[in-house]
Design an enzyme around this catalytic site. Structure first.
Site, PDB file in Angstrom:
ATOM      1  NE  ARG A  68     -47.746   5.188 126.556  1.00 18.98           N
ATOM      2  CZ  ARG A  68     -48.184   4.279 125.677  1.00 18.98           C
ATOM      3  NH1 ARG A  68     -49.112   3.433 126.021  1.00 18.98           N
ATOM      4  NH2 ARG A  68     -47.694   4.245 124.464  1.00 18.98           N
ATOM      5  CE  LYS A  71     -53.672   2.706 131.468  1.00 17.02           C
ATOM      6  NZ  LYS A  71     -53.115   3.531 130.405  1.00 17.02           N
ATOM      7  NE  ARG A 112     -58.057   2.013 121.657  1.00  8.03           N
ATOM      8  CZ  ARG A 112     -57.000   2.592 122.211  1.00  8.03           C
ATOM      9  NH1 ARG A 112     -55.959   1.855 122.544  1.00  8.03           N
ATOM     10  NH2 ARG A 112     -56.967   3.892 122.454  1.00  8.03           N
TER      11      ARG A 112
HETATM   12  C1  BTN Z   1     -50.668   6.071 131.253  1.00 10.37           C
HETATM   13  O1  BTN Z   1     -51.193   7.025 130.665  1.00 10.37           O
HETATM   14  O2  BTN Z   1     -51.072   4.922 131.097  1.00 10.37           O
HETATM   15  C2  BTN Z   1     -49.496   6.304 132.181  1.00 10.37           C
HETATM   16  C3  BTN Z   1     -49.935   6.802 133.511  1.00 10.37           C
HETATM   17  C4  BTN Z   1     -48.793   7.025 134.486  1.00 10.37           C
HETATM   18  C5  BTN Z   1     -49.269   7.670 135.781  1.00 10.37           C
HETATM   19  C6  BTN Z   1     -48.193   7.739 136.806  1.00 10.37           C
HETATM   20  S1  BTN Z   1     -48.813   8.143 138.398  1.00 10.37           S
HETATM   21  C7  BTN Z   1     -47.190   8.344 139.002  1.00 10.37           C
HETATM   22  C8  BTN Z   1     -46.383   9.009 137.907  1.00 10.37           C
HETATM   23  N1  BTN Z   1     -46.465  10.450 138.000  1.00 10.37           N
HETATM   24  C9  BTN Z   1     -47.119  10.986 136.982  1.00 10.37           C
HETATM   25  O3  BTN Z   1     -47.347  12.191 136.831  1.00 10.37           O
HETATM   26  N2  BTN Z   1     -47.504  10.011 136.132  1.00 10.37           N
HETATM   27  C10 BTN Z   1     -47.065   8.719 136.568  1.00 10.37           C
END
Ligand code: BTN
Length: 319
Positions: free
Chosen positions: A118, A183, A317
């Site tokens: 994100r 997390k 947070r």
């Molecule tokens: C976050 O930042 O919390 C979200 C992370 C999401 C990661 C997943 S891994 C599979 C899918 N492909 C990606 O490029 N990102 C998501």
């Protein structure tokens, strides 16, 4: 599957018992030279696999790894499954093919060279270490229909983890999964389409399975993984359970909206009734978290008033 991955997968599978295996033993099993083995080991290290190499003993994985059984996955999954040993991003792959996809089709990979998190962050995605999964869904009535979707996905994920005996799992608005207050998994929902007509969604999920010390150094927030469980979940079974749970929950969400998930969210919400702060760019608002409303907005009580907050740029947070 590319030839190099057939060999590398075979090596990882032979090392996955957690014991040292000699270079000669690996070479004999694979029917290739020891020099070729050492080249593949170096190659795996380039893909983020931590391998100890000790003279006289051989090779050993520094962190346990389990690979997806791609044949079983293709055989047992509903809809279409796109499996890759390596890919830039499973979300990117589905977004590139939205016109050809049906609801429930999914993509899974062992390694992402450009995993997306994100807010433009990178999602560190070493080979075999974790689960990298994306599922396609289409909402016929446009983006408004998808409001609150990320909360539904977090509920699905929490449910699946419970099925695999992961205890102390909680959700953090809007869509993070926490284990023991750190997390464990992240969700990135990406969309394409018009605001008021059919909208295509890619739901990307990353679950930390076993983090190595080297990968941990690249992560700038408290994290957890599943390495503390008596046994790491079988990744193929986890992927199949996730696809199935998401299909069930997304269908329910389409029919009944977020109200059907309020109870599940409340049960898993790690911040409800706690003092929290919301970070919105330069602005910070403090108050008591009062859960969510039926649009999926976060409810914050401050100075005797409860206000709803929504938006992808807000971070929650503990105060
Ligand atoms: C976050 O930042 O919390 C979200 C992370 C999401 C990661 C997943 S891994 C599979 C899918 N492909 C990606 O490029 N990102 C998501």
């Amino acid at each position: 599957m590319q030839d190099q991955w057939i060999r590398k997968r075979a090596i990882v599978n032979l090392l996955s018992g957690g014991q040292f295996v000699s270079g000669e033993g690996l070479a004999n099993e694979l029917g290739i030279s020891r020099a070729a083995i050492s080249k593949h080991i170096a190659g795996l290290e380039d893909y983020g696999v931590d391998i100890f190499s000790v003279k006289g003993k051989g090779y050993k994985l520094a962190t346990p790894l389990s690979l997806i059984d791609d044949k079983l996955l293709l055989d047992q999954s509903k809809g279409r499954c796109f499996y890759f040993d390596e890919i830039p991003s499973t979300n990117g792959f589905l977004l590139d093919h939205v016109d050809e996809l049906n609801c429930g089709d999914f993509c899974v990979a062992e390694y992402q060279s450009a995993g997306r998190g994100r807010r433009g962050r990178t999602w560190v995605s070493p080979y075999g270490g974790h689960l990298y999964f994306s599922l396609f869904w289409r909402f016929p009535q446009g983006m408004a229909q998808a409001m609150g979707l990320s909360l539904v996905v977090a509920c699905s994920l929490a449910e699946v983890l419970k099925q695999f005996d992961v205890e102390n799992v909680g959700v953090k608005w809007p869509n993070d999964i926490y284990l023991d207050n750190r997390k464990l998994a992240g969700v990135l929902v990406e969309m394409s389409g018009q605001a008021d007509s059919e909208c295509n969604l890619v739901i990307g999920i990353g679950i930390n399975l076993a983090m190595s010390a080297a990968q941990a150094e690249q992560i700038d927030q408290p994290w957890s993984d599943l390495s503390g469980l008596p046994n790491l979940p079988n990744k193929t079974a986890l992927t199949l359970a996730l696809q199935s749970q998401l299909i069930t929950d997304l269908q329910e969400f389409e029919n009944e909206g977020l109200s059907a998930f309020m109870h599940r969210w409340q049960q898993a919400d790690i911040f409800v009734n706690q003092q929290v702060k919301l970070l919105m760019g330069d602005k910070v608002v403090e108050g008591v978290c009062k859960g969510i409303d039926e649009q999926g907005s976060l409810l914050l009580e401050s100075e005797g008033k409860v206000q709803a907050y929504v938006g992808g740029e807000i971070s929650l947070r503990k105060a």
